[in-house]
Design an enzyme around this catalytic site. Structure first.
Site: not given
Ligand code: GDP
Ligand code: IMO
Ligand code: MG
Length: 428
Positions: A13, A16, A40-41, A224
């Site tokens: 998270d 990415k 979840g991107h 991840q």
């Molecule tokens: P990912 O799994 O690495 O793609 O990240 P996620 O989407 O799960 O979580 C990142 C969260 O931060 C999302 O809600 C993005 O919209 C938000 N986000 C990403 N970059 C920035 C940033 O530079 N500033 C802020 N405030 N939010 C960001």
């Molecule tokens: P993105 O791509 C954050 C974590 C789960 C748990 C562990 C194992 O959005 O960054 P799993 O269901 O993969 O067997 O769970 O990995 N986990 C993540 N945490 N972001 C993710 O994906 C994750 N995908 C798995 O919370 O601790």
């Molecule tokens: Mg994510």
């Protein structure tokens, strides 16, 4: 510069999706190479938010070919829900998507096993996303998995489902006191997707190698993160695949010499979902303040994310093992409003100061963070578009992180939107 990998440098998270989208317009192929819909991107484009779980973020760019590589585990229900969800919003996606014939399928019984196993583990649970990821990869390694290509031959699929369920039903009924799952039900369900997925199935390793031969730009979008990697992460509190940069070679079928650039994505602080060590975690009001400011609730499960300060040892380890050429630092805007910002520069483990990630998991669990306190800033930085626009203390924070992790920071996120970014160096 055709092969680029994006990898999370912490525990997921990091942003990415946003980083992938940043360079999306210059990319010919975007490839998911590991994980499944545990990811979840989030992308925010012109104020519209898209949350992608299985499809590569490049799907939003009409000139980019999205690819699901052999290293991914595919939940067919989720795949088509996601495609339909995008199409309902005017994003045409299905006709461009390629899915590796060798990618594995997450069957409904994998989700059941994921959930009952977690319940069985009680307070030793991993805190998985419950999507069936671990059981699907276990079957792959056990040679009991179902692959996308099996959908092309109903009789092969049926035999494999029967074989896989023989063991699993025994476990479900005798150990977990659950009802047995009927093989015919599973086979019928999976085959209901066969006609729709057939045109997407491809030898994606071949397609990508041919594209690289033609000097096309291929972006491997990690899911991840380094510290969730089954080999390099905080085992057993990890996912069941290899999200690290080298995982792109295996999960997409390209040789290591094809990778020209590896970009680590790191949050300006740290978050984690699920169980496992997290030395800089804040269990107090400061943690809550970061969670609220950063809206740190999971994109996939909605769980509140654990929050803490930037841990330079965690990111530095990822820099080394992934050979990151650049870091994209996200969510710097969220750090506005602190008088001083602690950054973890060392740990104390059993009374000894260490400046590298400890070798053993047990030491990681007992590591106490040693902080350096950097002066904070109060100005809203979300409208900054050049490094010079940042207050002096913000600039100093970025420069200090760069020193600590020994790699240049090439991009900085100052908000969720595509436009909210400060670039210091080109990523392509
Ligand atoms: P990912 O799994 O690495 O793609 O990240 P996620 O989407 O799960 O979580 C990142 C969260 O931060 C999302 O809600 C993005 O919209 C938000 N986000 C990403 N970059 C920035 C940033 O530079 N500033 C802020 N405030 N939010 C960001
Ligand atoms: P993105 O791509 C954050 C974590 C789960 C748990 C562990 C194992 O959005 O960054 P799993 O269901 O993969 O067997 O769970 O990995 N986990 C993540 N945490 N972001 C993710 O994906 C994750 N995908 C798995 O919370 O601790
Ligand atoms: Mg994510």
């Amino acid at each position: 510069m055709p092969g680029i990998v994006i990898v999370g440098a912490q525990w997921g998270d990091e942003g990415k999706g946003k980083a992938t989208d940043q360079i999306g317009e210059q990319v010919d192929y975007t490839v998911r190479y590991s994980g499944g819909n545990n990811a979840g991107h989030t992308l925010v484009v012109n104020g519209q938010t898209y949350a992608l779980h299985l499809l590569p973020s490049g799907i939003l760019n009409p000139n980019c070919i999205p690819v699901i590589g052999n290293g991914v585990v595919v939940d067919l229900d989720v795949l088509f829900e996601e495609i339909e969800g995008l199409e309902a919003r005017g994003v045409e996606s299905a006709s461009r998507l390629l899915v590796s014939a060798n990618a594995h399928i997450i069957a409904p019984y994998h989700q059941v096993i994921d959930r009952v196993t977690e319940r069985f583990l009680g307070n030793r649970k991993i805190g998985t996303t419950g999507r069936g990821i671990g059981p699907a990869y276990s079957d792959k390694i056990n040679r009991l998995g179902l692959r996308i290509q099996d959908l092309l031959d109903p009789s092969i699929l049926e035999q494999k489902v029967v074989a896989a369920l023989e063991q699993k039903n025994y476990l479900l009924v005798k150990v977990y006191n659950r009802a047995a799952i009927r093989p015919s039900e599973v086979t019928e369900h999976l085959l209901s997707f066969a006609d729709r997925i057939k045109p997407m199935i491809a030898d994606t390793a071949r397609v990508l190698n041919d594209a690289l031969d033609e000097n096309k730009v291929v972006l491997f979008e990690g899911a991840q993160a380094h510290h969730l990697d089954v080999d390099h992460g905080t085992y057993p509190y990890v996912t069941s695949s290899n999200p690290i940069a080298a995982g792109a070679c295996i999960g997409a079928g390209v040789g290591p010499t094809r990778i020209d650039r590896t970009i680590g994505i790191a949050k300006a602080y740290t978050t984690r979902v699920g169980e496992g060590p997290f030395p800089t975690e804040l269990l107090d009001a400061d943690g809550e303040k970061l969670r609220v400011a950063g809206r740190e609730f999971g994109t996939t499960t909605g769980r509140p994310r654990r929050c803490g300060w930037f841990d330079a040892l965690v990111v530095e380890q990822a820099v080394k093992v992934n050979a990151f050429t650049d870091i994209f630092l996200t969510k710097l805007d969220i750090l506005t409003g602190w008088e001083q910002i602690p950054v973890c520069v060392a740990y104390e483990v059993n009374g000894v100061r260490i400046e590298r990630q400890p070798m053993t998991q047990s030491d990681f669990h007992h590591a106490k963070p040693i902080y350096e306190y950097l002066p904070g800033w109060t100005e809203d930085i979300s409208s900054a578009r050049r490094f010079e626009d940042f207050p002096r203390n913000t600039q100093a924070y970025v420069r200090r992180l760069e020193e600590l992790i020994s790699v240049r920071i090439s991009g900085i996120g100052v908000g969720p939107d595509r436009e909210e970014v400060v670039m210091l160096h080109d990523l392509i």
